[in-house]
Design a protein around this motif. Structure first.
Motif, PDB file in Angstrom:
ATOM      1  N   PHE A   1       0.838  -1.199   0.000  1.00  0.00           N
ATOM      2  CA  PHE A   1       0.000   0.000   0.000  1.00  0.00           C
ATOM      3  C   PHE A   1       0.875   1.252   0.000  1.00  0.00           C
ATOM      4  O   PHE A   1       0.610   2.212  -0.721  1.00  0.00           O
ATOM      5  CB  PHE A   1      -0.933  -0.009   1.218  1.00  0.00           C
ATOM      6  N   LEU A   2       1.925   1.216   0.821  1.00  0.00           N
ATOM      7  CA  LEU A   2       2.836   2.367   0.864  1.00  0.00           C
ATOM      8  C   LEU A   2       3.455   2.607  -0.506  1.00  0.00           C
ATOM      9  O   LEU A   2       3.586   3.743  -0.957  1.00  0.00           O
ATOM     10  CB  LEU A   2       3.948   2.132   1.891  1.00  0.00           C
ATOM     11  N   PHE A   3       3.811   1.521  -1.168  1.00  0.00           N
ATOM     12  CA  PHE A   3       4.408   1.694  -2.485  1.00  0.00           C
ATOM     13  C   PHE A   3       3.380   2.195  -3.496  1.00  0.00           C
ATOM     14  O   PHE A   3       3.687   3.018  -4.359  1.00  0.00           O
ATOM     15  CB  PHE A   3       5.052   0.393  -2.959  1.00  0.00           C
ATOM     16  N   SER A   4       2.150   1.704  -3.358  1.00  0.00           N
ATOM     17  CA  SER A   4       1.091   2.204  -4.237  1.00  0.00           C
ATOM     18  C   SER A   4       0.890   3.702  -4.025  1.00  0.00           C
ATOM     19  O   SER A   4       0.571   4.433  -4.963  1.00  0.00           O
ATOM     20  CB  SER A   4      -0.224   1.474  -3.966  1.00  0.00           C
ATOM     21  N   LEU A   5       1.080   4.141  -2.778  1.00  0.00           N
ATOM     22  CA  LEU A   5       0.950   5.571  -2.497  1.00  0.00           C
ATOM     23  C   LEU A   5       2.009   6.368  -3.261  1.00  0.00           C
ATOM     24  O   LEU A   5       1.733   7.460  -3.754  1.00  0.00           O
ATOM     25  CB  LEU A   5       1.115   5.835  -0.999  1.00  0.00           C
ATOM     26  N   VAL A   6       3.215   5.812  -3.334  1.00  0.00           N
ATOM     27  CA  VAL A   6       4.279   6.488  -4.091  1.00  0.00           C
ATOM     28  C   VAL A   6       3.863   6.594  -5.558  1.00  0.00           C
ATOM     29  O   VAL A   6       3.981   7.647  -6.177  1.00  0.00           O
ATOM     30  CB  VAL A   6       5.618   5.712  -3.954  1.00  0.00           C
ATOM     31  N   ILE A   7       3.325   5.493  -6.098  1.00  0.00           N
ATOM     32  CA  ILE A   7       2.863   5.517  -7.489  1.00  0.00           C
ATOM     33  C   ILE A   7       1.709   6.505  -7.640  1.00  0.00           C
ATOM     34  O   ILE A   7       1.612   7.233  -8.626  1.00  0.00           O
ATOM     35  CB  ILE A   7       2.444   4.103  -7.948  1.00  0.00           C
ATOM     36  N   ALA A   8       0.852   6.553  -6.615  1.00  0.00           N
ATOM     37  CA  ALA A   8      -0.277   7.487  -6.657  1.00  0.00           C
ATOM     38  C   ALA A   8       0.238   8.932  -6.711  1.00  0.00           C
ATOM     39  O   ALA A   8      -0.297   9.765  -7.448  1.00  0.00           O
ATOM     40  CB  ALA A   8      -1.175   7.281  -5.440  1.00  0.00           C
ATOM     41  N   LEU A   9       1.274   9.223  -5.932  1.00  0.00           N
ATOM     42  CA  LEU A   9       1.829  10.580  -5.936  1.00  0.00           C
ATOM     43  C   LEU A   9       2.448  10.920  -7.293  1.00  0.00           C
ATOM     44  O   LEU A   9       2.287  12.041  -7.783  1.00  0.00           O
ATOM     45  CB  LEU A   9       2.879  10.724  -4.830  1.00  0.00           C
ATOM     46  N   ILE A  10       3.126   9.937  -7.873  1.00  0.00           N
ATOM     47  CA  ILE A  10       3.707  10.161  -9.204  1.00  0.00           C
ATOM     48  C   ILE A  10       2.578  10.405 -10.214  1.00  0.00           C
ATOM     49  O   ILE A  10       2.633  11.306 -11.035  1.00  0.00           O
ATOM     50  CB  ILE A  10       4.577   8.950  -9.624  1.00  0.00           C
ATOM     51  N   THR A  11       1.532   9.586 -10.098  1.00  0.00           N
ATOM     52  CA  THR A  11       0.366   9.752 -10.980  1.00  0.00           C
ATOM     53  C   THR A  11      -0.228  11.142 -10.827  1.00  0.00           C
ATOM     54  O   THR A  11      -0.526  11.825 -11.813  1.00  0.00           O
ATOM     55  CB  THR A  11      -0.715   8.699 -10.636  1.00  0.00           C
ATOM     56  N   PHE A  12      -0.368  11.546  -9.578  1.00  0.00           N
ATOM     57  CA  PHE A  12      -0.936  12.868  -9.275  1.00  0.00           C
ATOM     58  C   PHE A  12      -0.107  13.951  -9.955  1.00  0.00           C
ATOM     59  O   PHE A  12      -0.631  14.852 -10.609  1.00  0.00           O
ATOM     60  CB  PHE A  12      -0.950  13.050  -7.758  1.00  0.00           C
ATOM     61  N   LEU A  13       1.207  13.839  -9.805  1.00  0.00           N
ATOM     62  CA  LEU A  13       2.109  14.849 -10.362  1.00  0.00           C
ATOM     63  C   LEU A  13       2.028  14.870 -11.887  1.00  0.00           C
ATOM     64  O   LEU A  13       1.940  15.945 -12.497  1.00  0.00           O
ATOM     65  CB  LEU A  13       3.548  14.541  -9.910  1.00  0.00           C
ATOM     66  N   VAL A  14       2.017  13.676 -12.485  1.00  0.00           N
ATOM     67  CA  VAL A  14       1.954  13.603 -13.954  1.00  0.00           C
ATOM     68  C   VAL A  14       0.622  14.161 -14.457  1.00  0.00           C
ATOM     69  O   VAL A  14       0.590  14.976 -15.382  1.00  0.00           O
ATOM     70  CB  VAL A  14       2.139  12.144 -14.432  1.00  0.00           C
ATOM     71  N   LEU A  15      -0.475  13.754 -13.819  1.00  0.00           N
ATOM     72  CA  LEU A  15      -1.790  14.218 -14.276  1.00  0.00           C
ATOM     73  C   LEU A  15      -1.931  15.718 -14.065  1.00  0.00           C
ATOM     74  O   LEU A  15      -2.498  16.421 -14.903  1.00  0.00           O
ATOM     75  CB  LEU A  15      -2.912  13.471 -13.542  1.00  0.00           C
ATOM     76  N   PHE A  16      -1.419  16.187 -12.946  1.00  0.00           N
ATOM     77  CA  PHE A  16      -1.532  17.612 -12.665  1.00  0.00           C
ATOM     78  C   PHE A  16      -0.715  18.412 -13.687  1.00  0.00           C
ATOM     79  O   PHE A  16      -1.166  19.443 -14.189  1.00  0.00           O
ATOM     80  CB  PHE A  16      -1.050  17.916 -11.240  1.00  0.00           C
ATOM     81  N   THR A  17       0.488  17.918 -14.013  1.00  0.00           N
ATOM     82  CA  THR A  17       1.314  18.597 -15.013  1.00  0.00           C
ATOM     83  C   THR A  17       0.620  18.557 -16.372  1.00  0.00           C
ATOM     84  O   THR A  17       0.606  19.556 -17.099  1.00  0.00           O
ATOM     85  CB  THR A  17       2.694  17.908 -15.126  1.00  0.00           C
ATOM     86  N   ALA A  18       0.037  17.402 -16.692  1.00  0.00           N
ATOM     87  CA  ALA A  18      -0.682  17.283 -17.965  1.00  0.00           C
ATOM     88  C   ALA A  18      -1.865  18.253 -17.988  1.00  0.00           C
ATOM     89  O   ALA A  18      -2.115  18.931 -18.991  1.00  0.00           O
ATOM     90  CB  ALA A  18      -1.167  15.856 -18.164  1.00  0.00           C
ATOM     91  N   GLY A  19      -2.586  18.315 -16.862  1.00  0.00           N
ATOM     92  CA  GLY A  19      -3.743  19.212 -16.757  1.00  0.00           C
ATOM     93  C   GLY A  19      -3.322  20.664 -16.860  1.00  0.00           C
ATOM     94  O   GLY A  19      -4.004  21.492 -17.492  1.00  0.00           O
ATOM     95  N   LEU A  20      -2.184  20.975 -16.237  1.00  0.00           N
ATOM     96  CA  LEU A  20      -1.677  22.340 -16.279  1.00  0.00           C
ATOM     97  C   LEU A  20      -1.274  22.707 -17.707  1.00  0.00           C
ATOM     98  O   LEU A  20      -1.585  23.800 -18.205  1.00  0.00           O
ATOM     99  CB  LEU A  20      -0.469  22.466 -15.335  1.00  0.00           C
ATOM    100  N   GLY A  21      -0.594  21.765 -18.384  1.00  0.00           N
ATOM    101  CA  GLY A  21      -0.191  21.991 -19.768  1.00  0.00           C
ATOM    102  C   GLY A  21      -1.414  22.223 -20.651  1.00  0.00           C
ATOM    103  O   GLY A  21      -1.461  23.156 -21.456  1.00  0.00           O
ATOM    104  N   GLU A  22      -2.407  21.367 -20.439  1.00  0.00           N
ATOM    105  CA  GLU A  22      -3.640  21.476 -21.227  1.00  0.00           C
ATOM    106  C   GLU A  22      -4.367  22.782 -20.913  1.00  0.00           C
ATOM    107  O   GLU A  22      -4.882  23.461 -21.796  1.00  0.00           O
ATOM    108  CB  GLU A  22      -4.534  20.270 -20.907  1.00  0.00           C
ATOM    109  N   GLY A  23      -4.390  23.118 -19.617  1.00  0.00           N
ATOM    110  CA  GLY A  23      -5.078  24.333 -19.176  1.00  0.00           C
ATOM    111  C   GLY A  23      -4.423  25.579 -19.746  1.00  0.00           C
ATOM    112  O   GLY A  23      -5.092  26.481 -20.250  1.00  0.00           O
ATOM    113  N   LEU A  24      -3.079  25.606 -19.669  1.00  0.00           N
ATOM    114  CA  LEU A  24      -2.359  26.771 -20.183  1.00  0.00           C
ATOM    115  C   LEU A  24      -2.503  26.867 -21.698  1.00  0.00           C
ATOM    116  O   LEU A  24      -2.684  27.959 -22.246  1.00  0.00           O
ATOM    117  CB  LEU A  24      -0.875  26.691 -19.796  1.00  0.00           C
ATOM    118  N   ALA A  25      -2.426  25.694 -22.354  1.00  0.00           N
ATOM    119  CA  ALA A  25      -2.585  25.689 -23.811  1.00  0.00           C
ATOM    120  C   ALA A  25      -3.980  26.169 -24.171  1.00  0.00           C
ATOM    121  O   ALA A  25      -4.165  26.985 -25.080  1.00  0.00           O
ATOM    122  CB  ALA A  25      -2.356  24.285 -24.345  1.00  0.00           C
ATOM    123  N   SER A  26      -4.943  25.686 -23.403  1.00  0.00           N
ATOM    124  CA  SER A  26      -6.320  26.052 -23.682  1.00  0.00           C
ATOM    125  C   SER A  26      -6.540  27.552 -23.484  1.00  0.00           C
ATOM    126  O   SER A  26      -7.250  28.203 -24.264  1.00  0.00           O
ATOM    127  CB  SER A  26      -7.235  25.252 -22.762  1.00  0.00           C
TER     128      SER A  26
END
Lengths: 275, 382
Positions: free
Chosen positions: B18-43
Motif C-alpha cells: 500500500f505504501l508503495f502504491s501511495l508512491v505511485i499514486a503521488l507520481i500519478t498525481f504529479l503527472v496528471l496535474f502537469t498534464a492538466g496544467l499543460g492542457e489548461g495553459l494551452a487552452s
C-alpha cells in the motif's frame, strides 16, 4: 528384494575454472529402494551436497547416469527437469524452506497447486498430513509464527504431499536443537517407510543416522564406505551421544573407527571407479 | 498459479504494497496535474481559435501568424471571399478590455474580440442568443465571466477602455453566454466589429472614424480537406497575406511552444522518475526474495510462473496506485478555484494514464530479469 527407485552409475561432476579442474563428485554409484532411508554423510567438501543437487535435478552431472523411476535425469533438458522435480521429487532444505507469505497449510498445498492437483480433497489431505505431524493447531499460521522445528515439519509435509518417488533432505536439522532434530528426522523416517518412498538425507549430525537404513559416507567426492548393518549404524550414530553439545567432527569420528565399530565386516567396501 | 502467488504476497504484505502504491499514486498525481496544467495553459491560449468554425486563418504577410501584429484591410476580406472553394469568411479583431462591476466585485480583464455576426469567428451562445447585428450594443460573454461575476443574459456590462490618455466606460447588454472561449490567457467577450472598433483601447483617439482594420480572417472552405492547397492558392492570388491552419496559428503564439515544451519536459522527467522508483522498489524486493525464489524453483516452479507472478504483482500495484492517484487528482480538480489554469481533457488524461500504467512493467523489467536469473543452488547456498 525391494525395487530400486533411485540408481546412479559412475556419476561424476567436474568444475573447471581456468586451468583449475575440481572433481566434486567422482564416479559415485549408489542405489535406493522403495521405503529405504539413506543417510549421506561426509566432511565438508566431500561432494554430498553436489550429489544431492544432481539427484534433485538442480545440477547436471558431467558423466554417468542418474536414474529415478527409470528416467535418466542427465538426459533431460531444463524444462523437463523442472517438471520432473515438481512431480517426482520431494525436497526439504536447510533453511528458507517455506514461502513466507503462505500459511502452513498453503505451503503444503503449494506442491499440489504446482501439480494442478489442488482442490477440496487436496486441501484435506494437506491438513491431515500436517495434523499427523502435530501441526493441527498451526494450519493457518505463517512461517514467521512457527518455530524452526514446526517449519521443518511443514517442509516435510510439503515434500511428501504430492506423492513423489524420491524425498531429499539437505541438512534438515542444521538449525534445530537436539530434541527437535530428533523429532523431525524421526517423523521423516516414519513417513518414508510408511509411504514407500526412497529417502536421502544429507547431514553433518551423525546422531541422526540412527533413523536411517543405510549410511553412505563420502570423502573427496567418492563413496568411502556404505554401512548397512543396524548395529554399526547405531554405533556410528551413538558416538556423540555422551556429548550432545559438541558433536565431534566427522573426520575425527572416522579416525577413531576401530574403537567404536565393533564388527568391521559390516562395512561394504566400495571400489572407486568400479562398476 | 502465478496469480495465486502474486495475490497472496500482496495480501499478506498489505502495508508495504500500500505504501508503495501511495508512491505511485503521488507520481500519478504529479503527472496528471502537469498534464492538466499543460492542457489548461494551452487552452487559455487557444480555446477561442480552436473552436472557430473555419479551417484556415489569414494573416498579414510577414507577421509570423501573430494575431496582434497582423492588420488586414477590408479589401483583403473582399479579395479572399470571391474565390471558388471559399465557403465563408469572417473578419476578427482582437484587443483587451477590463470589465468593471458594482457591489465590490473585482474587475475582470478580458479579451475583447470583434466579429462579424453570423460569420466564421462568431461564437455560438448556449444561453441567450449570438450577436445578430453589426451596430447593436450587445455582447456575448465567456461562461467564466458569467460564473465569476454572476452576470446573466439581459444584464448590462460595463467596459473600461483607455482612449488616448483617458479611461472611458461603455455599457453593453449581455445578449448571450458562450462556452469557454479564452484567448491569450483571458476569458473573452464578443462584440460586432463595429462596436469593437468603437470601444477597443486606442492610443490615439483622433483615429476614430477611419476604416475598421481587423487582425485576421477566419476562412471556411467548401472542402475542409483541401486545407493545404487552398492556403497556397490564397497566398498566390491575394497580395500581402499569409495563410495557415488553426493549429499552426495557435502554436505560433508567443511563448506557446516554450511553455508547452517546459511542461512536457517536466512530465517526461516525472515519468522517468516513476520508472526508476518502480524499478528500484521491485529490484530491491526481488533481491530480498532470492532465497525464496530459489526454493520455489528447486521444488519445480517454472521460470514462466516466477516471471508471471512478478509481472502480475507489478501490474496490480501499478493499477492500484494509478487509480488512487487518478481519483485524488479528480478530487482536487473539482475543488480547484476557477482562476487556476488546469484542464483535464479526455485525451490528455487517457494518454497520461496509459503511459503511467506502462511505466510499472517497464520499471519492473530489470527485477523480472533478476528473478529469472536466480539459480536455485546459489540462492539456497547449496
Amino acid at each position: 528384494m525391494t525395487k530400486n527407485i533411485l540408481e546412479t552409475r559412475d556419476v561424476t561432476k567436474v568444475y573447471e575454472s581456468g586451468n583449475l579442474v575440481v572433481k566434486a563428485v567422482d564416479g559415485v554409484s549408489i542405489s535406493v529402494g522403495a521405503g529405504e532411508f539413506i543417510g549421506l554423510v561426509g566432511p565438508s567438501g566431500s561432494g554430498k551436497t553436489t550429489m544431492l543437487a544432481m539427484l534433485a535435478g538442480l545440477l547436471n552431472a558431467t558423466e554417468g547416469q542418474l536414474n529415478i523411476d527409470g528416467q535418466d535425469l542427465n538426459q533431460m533438458n531444463d524444462v523437463q527437469r523442472t517438471r520432473f522435480r515438481r512431480e517426482k521429487i520431494g525436497f526439504t532444505f536447510q533453511a528458507n524452506n517455506l514461502v513466507p507469505y503462505l500459511t502452513a497449510l498453503e505451503n503444503v498445498e503449494l506442491m499440489l497447486r504446482l501439480n494442478k492437483k489442488n482442490g477440496r480433497e487436496g486441501r484435506q489431505r494437506a491438513a491431515d498430513l500436517l495434523t499427523r505431524l502435530g501441526m493441527d493447531d498451526r494450519l493457518n499460521n505463517l512461517p514467521k509464527q512457527l518455530s524452526g522445528g514446526q517449519q521443518q515439519r511443514v517442509a516435510i509435509a510439503r515434500a511428501l504431499i504430492h506423492n513423489p518417488s524420491v524425498v531429499l533432505a539437505d541438512e534438515p536439522t542444521a538449525s534445530l536443537d537436539t530434541e527437535r532434530a530428533n523429532q523431525v528426522v524421526q517423523i521423516f523416517a516414519d513417513l518414508i517407510h510408511e509411504q514407500n518412498k526412497a529417502g536421502i538425507m544429507v547431514t553433518h549430525d551423525l546422531r541422526m543416522c540412527k533413523y536411517v537404513d543405510k549410511v553412505i559416507q563420502m570423502v573427496d567426492g567418492k563413496v568411502a564406505r556404505v554401512i548397512t548393518e543396524r548395529a554399526a549404524i547405531d554405533t556410528l550414530a551413538g558416538t556423540s551421544q555422551f556429548d550432545t553439545l559438541s558433536v565431534p567432527k566427522m573426520e575425527d569420528q572416522f579416525q577413531n573407527q576401530p574403537l567404536i565399530i565393533p564388527n568391521p565386516s559390516t562395512f561394504v567396501p566400495v571400489r572407486i571407479g568400479a562398476d | 498459479m502465478a496469480f495465486y502467488l502474486s495475490i497472496k504476497e500482496i495480501w499478506r504484505n498489505k502495508g508495504r504494497f500500500f505504501l508503495f502504491s501511495l508512491v505511485i499514486a503521488l507520481i500519478t498525481f504529479l503527472v496528471l496535474f502537469t498534464a492538466g496544467l499543460g492542457e489548461g495553459l494551452a487552452s487559455a491560449n487557444k480555446e477561442y481559435l480552436e473552436k472557430i468554425d473555419a479551417q484556415v486563418l489569414v494573416f498579414q504577410e510577414d507577421t509570423d501568424y501573430s494575431t496582434i501584429e497582423s492588420r488586414l484591410e477590408y479589401d483583403v476580406l473582399r479579395n479572399v471571399r470571391r474565390w471558388d472553394g471559399i465557403s465563408d469568411v469572417g473578419a476578427i479583431g482582437f484587443s483587451n478590455t477590463t470589465l468593471v462591476f458594482q457591489d465590490g466585485i473585482e474587475p475582470i480583464d478580458a479579451s475583447l474580440v470583434g466579429i462579424e455576426p453570423g460569420k466564421p469567428g462568431s461564437p455560438p451562445a448556449f444561453q441567450g442568443e449570438p450577436i445578430r447585428t453589426k451596430q447593436g450594443k450587445v455582447v456575448v460573454i465567456d461562461q467564466r465571466i458569467a460564473k465569476q461575476a454572476g452576470v446573466e443574459v439581459g444584464d448590462m456590462l460595463t467596459l473600461k477602455s483607455t482612449q488616448g490618455t483617458d479611461d472611458e466606460f461603455y455599457q453593453l447588454k449581455v445578449a448571450g453566454i458562450s462556452g469557454g472561449q479564452q484567448y491569450f490567457f483571458q476569458p473573452s467577450i464578443f462584440v460586432s466589429l463595429q462596436v469593437w472598433d468603437d470601444v477597443r483601447p486606442k492610443a490615439n483617439v483622433e483615429n476614430n472614424g477611419g476604416p475598421i482594420i481587423p487582425n485576421i480572417l477566419a476562412v471556411k472552405l467548401d472542402d475542409p480537406t483541401a486545407l493545404e492547397s487552398m492556403s497556397n492558392f490564397l497566398e498566390e492570388r491575394v497580395d500581402g497575406i499569409e495563410v495557415t491552419d488553426i493549429e499552426t496559428a495557435y502554436k505560433s503564439a508567443p511563448g506557446y511552444a516554450a511553455q508547452q515544451n517546459t511542461l512536457n519536459t517536466q512530465k517526461g522527467f516525472t515519468f522517468l522518475i516513476g520508472i526508476l522508483v518502480i524499478g528500484g522498489f521491485f529490484q530491491i524486493q526481488t533481491l530480498q526474495k532470492v532465497p525464496q525464489i530459489g526454493m520455489l524453483k528447486a521444488i519445480g516452479t517454472s521460470n514462466h510462473i516466477v516471471a508471471n507472478a512478478a509481472v502480475l504483482q507489478i501490474i496490480f500495484v501499478t493499477l492500484f496506485g494509478v487509480a488512487l492517484g487518478g481519483l485524488s487528482t479528480l478530487g482536487l480538480a473539482m475543488g480547484l478555484p476557477a482562476g487556476i489554469p488546469v484542464l483535464f481533457t479526455g485525451t490528455s488524461i487517457l494518454t497520461a494514464l496509459a503511459a503511467l500504467l506502462l511505466i510499472g512493467p517497464v520499471g519492473g523489467m530489470v527485477s523480472i530479469r533478476s528473478a529469472l536469473k536466480v539459480e536455485p543452488l546459489t540462492a539456497l547456498g547449496m
